[in-house]
Motif scaffolding. Structure first.
Motif, short mmCIF file in Angstrom:
data_model
loop_
_atom_site.label_atom_id
_atom_site.label_comp_id
_atom_site.label_asym_id
_atom_site.label_seq_id
_atom_site.Cartn_x
_atom_site.Cartn_y
_atom_site.Cartn_z
N TYR A 1 7.75 -4.07 -28.84
CA TYR A 1 8.22 -5.01 -29.86
C TYR A 1 8.07 -4.46 -31.27
O TYR A 1 8.90 -4.73 -32.13
N ALA B 1 4.25 -11.25 -19.84
CA ALA B 1 4.92 -9.98 -20.16
C ALA B 1 3.97 -8.81 -19.96
O ALA B 1 2.80 -8.88 -20.33
N GLU C 1 3.26 -2.84 -21.47
CA GLU C 1 4.19 -1.79 -21.90
C GLU C 1 5.41 -2.39 -22.60
O GLU C 1 5.99 -1.76 -23.48
N VAL C 2 5.79 -3.59 -22.25
CA VAL C 2 6.89 -4.27 -22.94
C VAL C 2 6.43 -4.77 -24.30
O VAL C 2 7.11 -4.58 -25.31
N PRO D 1 11.33 -6.64 -16.37
CA PRO D 1 10.76 -6.32 -17.69
C PRO D 1 11.78 -6.44 -18.83
O PRO D 1 11.43 -6.86 -19.93
N GLU D 2 13.04 -6.11 -18.56
CA GLU D 2 14.07 -6.19 -19.59
C GLU D 2 14.25 -7.63 -20.10
O GLU D 2 14.60 -7.83 -21.26
N LEU E 1 11.62 -8.17 -22.61
CA LEU E 1 11.96 -7.39 -23.79
C LEU E 1 13.04 -8.08 -24.61
O LEU E 1 12.90 -8.24 -25.83
N GLN F 1 3.97 -13.84 -25.61
CA GLN F 1 4.48 -13.04 -24.50
C GLN F 1 3.39 -12.75 -23.46
O GLN F 1 3.67 -12.77 -22.27
N ARG G 1 17.77 -2.62 -28.21
CA ARG G 1 16.78 -1.69 -28.72
C ARG G 1 17.39 -0.84 -29.83
O ARG G 1 18.61 -0.66 -29.88
#
Length: 86
Positions: A69, A61, A64-65, A24-25, A28, A56, A84
């Motif tokens: 944004y 993606a 939750e990601v 997930p990162e 992100l 995305q 972040r």
């Protein structure tokens, strides 16, 4: 040993980039980088943000990601903590 959770990527992403999964990162960080580019003129328009969300989602993606944004400060002098807001 810690195992990184991998998220499957879409067929489109597999066709374009040869990637089948990513943490997930990675989604992100990719989205944040696109926001910095989109906001290079000082602001990220609602249309640009909508295009990012669509892009995305098409890449696979997780929602939750995508929801994170909107919290990202794209300005060049914004404090950063691993991509972040601090």
């Amino acid at each position: 040993m810690t195992t990184t959770r991998m998220v499957p990527m879409s067929d489109l992403c597999q066709d374009l980039f040869g990637l089948s999964a990513a943490p997930p990162e990675a989604f992100l960080n990719h989205g944040d980088a696109l926001l910095v580019i989109a906001g290079a003129d000082g602001e990220v328009s609602e249309a640009a943000l909508a295009r990012l969300f669509d892009h995305q989602r098409r890449m696979g993606a997780p929602e939750e990601v995508i929801g994170l944004y909107g919290e990202f400060d794209h300005r060049p002098n914004a404090p950063r903590s691993c991509g972040r807001p601090a």
